[in-house]
Every structure is written in C-alpha cells, then in structure tokens.
Write an enzyme that holds these catalytic residues in place. Structure first.
Site, mmCIF file in Angstrom:
data_model
loop_
_atom_site.group_PDB
_atom_site.id
_atom_site.type_symbol
_atom_site.label_atom_id
_atom_site.label_comp_id
_atom_site.label_asym_id
_atom_site.label_seq_id
_atom_site.Cartn_x
_atom_site.Cartn_y
_atom_site.Cartn_z
ATOM 1 N N HIS A 100 -11.258 2.835 1.266
ATOM 2 C CA HIS A 100 -10.667 2.215 0.072
ATOM 3 C C HIS A 100 -11.111 2.981 -1.175
ATOM 4 O O HIS A 100 -12.232 3.463 -1.249
ATOM 5 C CB HIS A 100 -11.115 0.752 -0.012
ATOM 6 C CG HIS A 100 -10.335 -0.038 -1.006
ATOM 7 N ND1 HIS A 100 -10.570 0.053 -2.366
ATOM 8 C CD2 HIS A 100 -9.314 -0.904 -0.852
ATOM 9 C CE1 HIS A 100 -9.718 -0.738 -2.994
ATOM 10 N NE2 HIS A 100 -8.945 -1.331 -2.105
ATOM 11 N N GLU A 149 -2.171 3.267 -1.391
ATOM 12 C CA GLU A 149 -2.678 2.474 -2.508
ATOM 13 C C GLU A 149 -2.956 3.375 -3.713
ATOM 14 O O GLU A 149 -4.080 3.848 -3.895
ATOM 15 C CB GLU A 149 -3.985 1.769 -2.124
ATOM 16 C CG GLU A 149 -3.823 0.683 -1.093
ATOM 17 C CD GLU A 149 -4.860 -0.421 -1.279
ATOM 18 O OE1 GLU A 149 -4.466 -1.593 -1.181
ATOM 19 O OE2 GLU A 149 -6.032 -0.129 -1.541
HETATM 20 P P1 PGA Z 1 -4.974 -5.695 -5.645
HETATM 21 O O1 PGA Z 1 -5.917 -4.888 -4.636
HETATM 22 O O2 PGA Z 1 -3.965 -6.420 -4.807
HETATM 23 O O3 PGA Z 1 -5.914 -6.636 -6.368
HETATM 24 O O4 PGA Z 1 -4.351 -4.701 -6.539
HETATM 25 C C1 PGA Z 1 -5.400 -4.227 -3.529
HETATM 26 C C2 PGA Z 1 -6.474 -3.455 -2.843
HETATM 27 O O5 PGA Z 1 -7.366 -2.922 -3.551
HETATM 28 O O6 PGA Z 1 -6.502 -3.354 -1.602
#
Ligand code: PGA
Length: 228
Positions: A100, A149
């Site tokens: 992440h 992401e």
């Molecule tokens: P968010 O986070 O939905 O708060 O943007 C997503 C993530 O970091 O996996």
C-alpha cells in the site's frame, strides 16, 4: 454487465482504526446484510489486534465475509520482532493487502520487500492483493490480484475518473496477462462505486474511509450487487 457475469471484489481496508468492540459492532451490523452471490467477494481487513475476534464473529454468524490482513512479514516465522508471518496469519486471513502507498511512504517499503511479501503470502495460501500506484508497475510472479490506487485519489474525496481507472486497468492487464484481476481504490464511496464497477476491465474496489461506517459499507455492497 454483458456476457458472462464477472466476479466483483469489495474490500474494506480499515487501516489503523477500530478497537475490538468497534470492529465487532461493524461485523454484527454488516454481516447479515451482505447480499449472497457467487459473483461477489466481500473482504474485511482489520488491524492485527482485531483479526482474531473479527474472524470468530464472522464464523459464528456464518456471514459471507472473508478476512484479510493489511500487511505481512517478508520473512518466514522466526526472530523478526514486530512482524506477523504469513504462516501464522493464515489462521485468520485468506488475503493480504501488500505494498500500500501508505506503507511505502511512511515505512520505507520498497518493491523488493513487497516482492518478498508476495512470495510469503503465496507459499502460505494467502492471496496477495498488491497495490500499484500506476499502470507501469511491475507485478511480481504469482500475484494475480492488484489494486490500482493512484496516490492523488486516496483519502481525500478526489477519486480518479472511472474512465482513467479503466485505462490503467487495461494497461496493467496488457503488460501482466489478461487473467490479472484489477481493482480500483481511492475515495470510493456509495455515491461513485457503481461507476467504477461498471467499467469493463475493473474487477472491484478497495475502500478505505467509506468502509469504516457499517451503514455506508452495507450500502456499497447492495449497490454493487444491484448494478452488476
Ligand atoms: P480511501 O482509501 O478509500 O480512504 O481513499 C483507499 C485505500 O487507501 O486503500
């Protein structure tokens, strides 16, 4: 969607939030309301301290919910203080979020570490869900589930457009194999989730902030199940 129905993943990433009591309240509220479908995989990723109790509550309630971890050790079990080895985590989890951007940014996690973590996950029957920040990312061997992401979209209500997300997904599949499943993550909520899962190449969503509220998360699951 047209043709064969695709399986959609909805993954709750609680990050560093919730006491055991709060986690159990969430499971009790969400569990009975998740639509049952062979084409829907709903996963909750609590912090390590709540894993055991969350798993127990889901088993007792017989809820259609899988449990995931938010990280795991790049090493096997042994003298690695503070780390959680995949071979022990697999008592509770069937999936682990790896790489992440918050781990890269705050804990210095590198591609090399993530590759080791992916290998540990695979060896111990934990599905690695690798987070990638762009379409050019390299996906380690054996990893068949990733979340696109983009950092600009995380935690701020500023989601990428569904079209961009689908483009990135397509590019990832082109360079890593068409069997790669790609989820989108970054400010997904009940208001925008349908637009992402309707994209032809996106196989689900990874949700941070909006997953903390049992009510919002239940709504998201219902919207997905109705818009498929
Ligand atoms: P968010 O986070 O939905 O708060 O943007 C997503 C993530 O970091 O996996």
């Amino acid at each position: 969607m047209d043709g064969m129905e695709k399986t959609i993943w909805i993954i709750a990433n609680w990050k560093s939030n919730k006491s055991i009591a709060e986690a159990l309240d969430w499971v009790t509220a969400v569990g009975p309301n998740i639509p049952t479908s062979d084409h829907l995989k709903v996963v909750v990723c609590p912090s390590f301290s709540a894993l055991s109790e969350v798993k127990k509550a889901i088993t007792v309630g017989n809820f259609p919910l899988l449990v995931g971890a938010q990280d795991l050790s790049p090493y096997e079990e042994g003298a690695y203080t503070g780390e959680e080895a995949a071979e022990n985590l697999n008592q509770f989890v069937s999936l682990a979020i790896l790489g992440h951007s918050e781990r890269r940014e705050n804990f210095g996690e590198t591609d090399e570490m993530v590759t080791k973590k992916v290998a540990q996950a695979i060896q111990n029957n934990v599905t690695p869900l690798m987070c990638v920040q762009g379409a050019e990312a390299e996906v380690p061997e054996g990893c068949r589930l990733v979340a696109y992401e983009p950092v600009f979209a995380i935690g701020n209500g500023n989601a990428d457009t569904p079209e961009n997300a689908n483009q990135a997904t397509k590019a990832l599949k082109e360079s890593n194999g068409s069997d790669l499943k790609v989820l989108y993550g970054g400010s997904v909520d009940a208001g925008n989730v349908a637009s992402f899962i309707k994209q032809p190449d996106i196989s689900g969503v990874l949700i941070g902030k909006a997953s903390l509220s049992a009510q919002e998360f239940t709504k998201i699951c219902q919207i997905v199940s109705e818009s498929k």
